[in-house]
Design a protein around this motif. Structure first.
Motif, mmCIF file in Angstrom:
data_model
loop_
_atom_site.group_PDB
_atom_site.id
_atom_site.type_symbol
_atom_site.label_atom_id
_atom_site.label_comp_id
_atom_site.label_asym_id
_atom_site.label_seq_id
_atom_site.Cartn_x
_atom_site.Cartn_y
_atom_site.Cartn_z
ATOM 1 N N THR A 223 0.832 -1.203 0.000
ATOM 2 C CA THR A 223 0.000 0.000 0.000
ATOM 3 C C THR A 223 0.865 1.251 0.000
ATOM 4 O O THR A 223 2.100 1.187 0.095
ATOM 5 C CB THR A 223 -0.894 0.020 1.244
ATOM 6 O OG1 THR A 223 -0.043 0.142 2.408
ATOM 7 C CG2 THR A 223 -1.724 -1.246 1.370
ATOM 8 N N ALA A 224 0.199 2.392 -0.076
ATOM 9 C CA ALA A 224 0.932 3.661 0.023
ATOM 10 C C ALA A 224 1.601 3.784 1.384
ATOM 11 O O ALA A 224 2.685 4.364 1.508
ATOM 12 C CB ALA A 224 -0.017 4.835 -0.215
ATOM 13 N N LEU B 215 1.063 11.063 -5.561
ATOM 14 C CA LEU B 215 -0.199 10.342 -5.516
ATOM 15 C C LEU B 215 0.041 8.924 -4.987
ATOM 16 O O LEU B 215 1.114 8.344 -5.218
ATOM 17 C CB LEU B 215 -0.822 10.272 -6.907
ATOM 18 C CG LEU B 215 -1.305 11.605 -7.486
ATOM 19 C CD1 LEU B 215 -1.731 11.442 -8.932
ATOM 20 C CD2 LEU B 215 -2.453 12.155 -6.662
ATOM 21 N N PRO B 216 -0.917 8.351 -4.278
ATOM 22 C CA PRO B 216 -0.722 7.021 -3.685
ATOM 23 C C PRO B 216 -0.304 5.953 -4.692
ATOM 24 O O PRO B 216 0.536 5.107 -4.385
ATOM 25 C CB PRO B 216 -2.092 6.709 -3.073
ATOM 26 C CG PRO B 216 -2.668 8.047 -2.749
ATOM 27 C CD PRO B 216 -2.220 8.946 -3.857
ATOM 28 N N LEU C 181 6.389 2.670 -7.149
ATOM 29 C CA LEU C 181 7.813 2.746 -6.841
ATOM 30 C C LEU C 181 8.221 1.668 -5.843
ATOM 31 O O LEU C 181 9.309 1.080 -5.953
ATOM 32 C CB LEU C 181 8.156 4.134 -6.294
ATOM 33 C CG LEU C 181 8.095 5.283 -7.303
ATOM 34 C CD1 LEU C 181 8.372 6.614 -6.609
ATOM 35 C CD2 LEU C 181 9.083 5.069 -8.446
ATOM 36 N N GLN C 182 7.354 1.390 -4.857
ATOM 37 C CA GLN C 182 7.703 0.318 -3.929
ATOM 38 C C GLN C 182 7.740 -1.029 -4.632
ATOM 39 O O GLN C 182 8.607 -1.869 -4.354
ATOM 40 C CB GLN C 182 6.731 0.257 -2.755
ATOM 41 C CG GLN C 182 7.237 -0.740 -1.686
ATOM 42 C CD GLN C 182 6.196 -1.152 -0.681
ATOM 43 O OE1 GLN C 182 5.045 -0.716 -0.734
ATOM 44 N NE2 GLN C 182 6.575 -2.013 0.252
ATOM 45 N N GLN D 263 -8.518 2.872 -5.467
ATOM 46 C CA GLN D 263 -8.479 4.316 -5.651
ATOM 47 C C GLN D 263 -7.881 5.016 -4.436
ATOM 48 O O GLN D 263 -7.925 4.501 -3.322
ATOM 49 C CB GLN D 263 -9.893 4.867 -5.882
ATOM 50 C CG GLN D 263 -10.565 4.343 -7.133
ATOM 51 C CD GLN D 263 -11.904 5.016 -7.360
ATOM 52 O OE1 GLN D 263 -12.054 6.211 -7.095
ATOM 53 N NE2 GLN D 263 -12.876 4.281 -7.848
ATOM 54 N N GLY D 264 -7.331 6.193 -4.707
ATOM 55 C CA GLY D 264 -6.901 7.094 -3.648
ATOM 56 C C GLY D 264 -5.934 6.465 -2.671
ATOM 57 O O GLY D 264 -5.121 5.599 -3.004
ATOM 58 N N ASP D 265 -6.001 6.900 -1.420
ATOM 59 C CA ASP D 265 -5.099 6.406 -0.382
ATOM 60 C C ASP D 265 -5.294 4.920 -0.112
ATOM 61 O O ASP D 265 -4.408 4.269 0.451
ATOM 62 C CB ASP D 265 -5.318 7.184 0.924
ATOM 63 C CG ASP D 265 -4.807 8.612 0.828
ATOM 64 O OD1 ASP D 265 -3.850 8.844 0.059
ATOM 65 O OD2 ASP D 265 -5.370 9.489 1.510
ATOM 66 N N GLY D 266 -6.437 4.381 -0.482
ATOM 67 C CA GLY D 266 -6.711 2.978 -0.193
ATOM 68 C C GLY D 266 -6.178 2.005 -1.222
ATOM 69 O O GLY D 266 -6.322 0.792 -1.050
ATOM 70 N N ILE D 267 -5.540 2.480 -2.288
ATOM 71 C CA ILE D 267 -5.086 1.582 -3.341
ATOM 72 C C ILE D 267 -4.088 0.563 -2.796
ATOM 73 O O ILE D 267 -3.212 0.895 -2.000
ATOM 74 C CB ILE D 267 -4.484 2.369 -4.516
ATOM 75 C CG1 ILE D 267 -4.223 1.443 -5.698
ATOM 76 C CG2 ILE D 267 -3.226 3.106 -4.110
ATOM 77 C CD1 ILE D 267 -3.878 2.173 -6.967
ATOM 78 N N ALA D 268 -4.241 -0.698 -3.207
ATOM 79 C CA ALA D 268 -3.408 -1.749 -2.636
ATOM 80 C C ALA D 268 -3.287 -2.927 -3.581
ATOM 81 O O ALA D 268 -4.195 -3.211 -4.379
ATOM 82 C CB ALA D 268 -3.988 -2.219 -1.302
#
Length: 572
Positions: free
Chosen positions: A179-180, A196-197, A203-204, A304-309
């Motif tokens: 995750t972010a 953006l998340p 990148l990770q 979406q958003g911060d919850g992207i995983a």
């Protein structure tokens, strides 16, 4: 399904509009040719664009980049749409900021990727062992190669035992997701602040890939496909099959957006920190690949958003349009305790009825509301057994040259719609009711504009949910019919040829997919055009606002005749 920051249409202040009474009578719409402008600016127009031209522009957005996107594929595999690429180059100063080592690394990485070996059964067995070592109950399902042919389903999940209806087949705790938050806690974390998340997760992912066996996610990363099927990764001849489609425009937009993001990252973080971002790993092509992995494997509700995983193991389930199963977020509590966990997890259940026999494939629905072109864009396939032909119209914004723009935008907001809404047109279905109402709002002018007065603001959307006037309904029909006709004329192929190509099982799967997308878009446009043509034929038989209003006051009888009797009123 990655959430992007998109510049919203400019909200006008009351000073930008005039009252209906102060607006001079509109002249007939003039066909306007828009010249290219800088991002964020408005073109100079000799007269206000008509609603018909606005909708046609939305319909024809694909054709402005179709030929350029195919022709501008460079030798390193880059797909570019002229306008989008120019914007990206302008944002980066038009200079190539990559050092010579990174350019050489990109070529080497591309060669290595093309020669890479697909994940094996041993790789997926290792993934299952890793999940089990982390406390995941893997007894319900196991990975299996379902179809390794061109365009096949690849790897999937099968029931390892008989499973009951609505039974949890696999549940993966949030502690194993990428995750972010995990990205910010990794060595790339200091360089993703403010990003953006999805950028942080991408990148990770590349960082974990570079670590190899020492990565905490090594078993998962080893199973990710080296080659992806989305149009973002197609060859020029394959992309040529998409000419005239929305799919080509969207793929070109993805490409320009992702590569522009990479160039900005390269300048701000990568180039000066080769220890964290080895040039042989963090190449432009690798970053595009990471984006493709996110688009194809991050599913709702973590898309979406911060919850992207990325959810290891669970993302192996293949799609079926006949399935109602989707990922379910379990936020902990008693439910998770009974399943052996104490925190949030993502789970996939079997269908509510029937269960799943041992050895049968566990499938899910990636997007019950998606159409074929949207599946093709992210996953590189469209469900052959559950076709969903369609076309997305929009987003369409009320032009700020419209004298009633501010009032119309207010009506949209009160109705709970975006200032520039988009509408999905589906074959075999009537147009969305919201789109029909929006077309009336878009064309509302002259004497009908009184419905935009503040006194009607809360009721305006409901008032125009039925035909407003003969002129307004005529304009709405003309807008849609002309837009559909121009969009259909932009396709370089005939329906007959598309059908033959779509049914040719001996041809390249991507060529067949492109033909199916063309057929689906054309079918949706043709049916919508037919719908509005049918409305146009009976315009003089419809009941409009004034008639409805008089009837509500008992001033019209069932036959439409006036009930007003001046003699009776005089005697009274």
């Amino acid at each position: 399904r990655v959430c992007y920051s998109v510049k919203a249409p400019r909200r006008l202040s009351p000073s930008h509009t005039r009252s209906a009474a102060a607006v001079p009578t509109e002249s007939a719409p003039t066909k306007v040719t828009h010249s290219p402008t800088r991002p964020g600016t408005q073109p100079c127009l000799p007269c206000p664009p008509s609603p018909a031209r606005l909708v046609m522009a939305a319909f024809l957005a694909t054709t402005s980049v179709a030929a350029a996107a195919v022709a501008a594929r460079t030798t390193d595999g880059r797909l570019k749409a002229n306008k989008l690429s120019n914007n990206a180059r302008a944002a980066s100063g038009g200079r190539n900021r990559r050092c010579g080592a990174r350019v050489a690394a990109a070529s080497a990485a591309a060669a290595a990727a093309s020669a890479s070996v697909a994940a094996s059964q041993a790789d997926f067995d290792a993934l299952w062992l890793w999940l089990g070592s982390k406390g995941v109950d893997t007894s319900g399902v196991s990975p299996r190669l379902m179809d390794d042919g061109p365009g096949g389903r690849g790897w999937g999940l099968v029931a390892a035992k008989n499973l009951g209806g609505n039974e949890t087949a696999l549940s993966v705790p949030a502690s194993l997701w990428m995750t972010a938050k995990t990205a910010r806690a990794s060595p790339v974390g200091p360089f993703v602040e403010g990003q953006l998340p999805w950028v942080a997760v991408a990148l990770q992912l590349l960082h974990e890939k570079a670590k190899g066996a020492s990565s905490a996610w090594a078993a998962y990363v080893a199973t990710l496909p080296a080659a992806l099927d989305a149009p973002l990764f197609w060859t020029p001849p394959q992309l040529a099959e998409l000419a005239g489609t929305q799919l080509l425009q969207n793929a070109a937009g993805y490409d320009s957006y992702v590569r522009g993001t990479y160039r900005a990252l390269d300048e701000s973080a990568m180039e000066g920190n080769p220890g964290v971002f080895p040039p042989e790993v963090f190449t432009e092509q690798a970053f595009v690949w990471a984006f493709g992995v996110l688009r194809s494997r991050a599913l709702p509700p973590v898309d979406q958003g911060d919850g992207i995983a990325l959810v290891p193991g669970l993302d192996l389930a293949n799609h079926s349009g006949l399935s109602s199963a989707t990922w379910t977020l379990n936020n902990g509590g008693l439910g998770s305790v009974f399943r052996g966990g104490a925190g949030p997890s993502m789970l996939l259940r079997t269908e509510k009825k029937g269960g799943l026999a041992a050895g049968a494939e566990l499938v899910m629905n990636y997007g019950p509301a998606k159409i074929d072109s949207q599946f093709a864009l992210d996953y590189g396939f469209a469900d052959e057994f559950c076709s969903r032909p369609g076309y997305v119209l929009g987003p369409i914004a009320i032009p700020d040259t419209d004298a009633n723009c501010f009032d119309k935008v207010d009506v949209l907001q009160v109705a709970g719609l975006l200032e520039a809404p988009a509408f999905t047109i589906r074959a075999f279905e009537d147009p969305p009711p919201e789109m029909r109402i929006f077309m009336r709002l878009l064309n509302l002018k002259g004497q009908d504009a009184f419905l935009l007065e503040a006194i009607f603001r809360k009721e305006a959307w409901g008032l125009i949910s039925d035909p407003v006037s003969l002129d307004n309904e005529t304009d709405a029909c003309t807008t849609m019919i002309n837009g559909c006709e121009e969009a259909l004329a932009a396709y370089p192929t005939r329906v007959e040829d598309d059908r033959v190509a779509a049914e040719d099982t001996s041809s390249d799967p991507r060529r067949r997919l492109a033909a199916r997308v063309r057929l689906g878009e054309k079918q949706a446009l043709t049916e919508v055009m037919g719908f509005y043509s049918a409305v146009e034929v009976k315009l003089d038989k419809l009941e409009y606002y004034q008639e409805r209003r008089l009837r509500s006051l008992n001033l019209l009888d069932r036959d439409g005749s006036s009930t007003y009797d001046p003699f009776e009123e005089t005697m009274a």
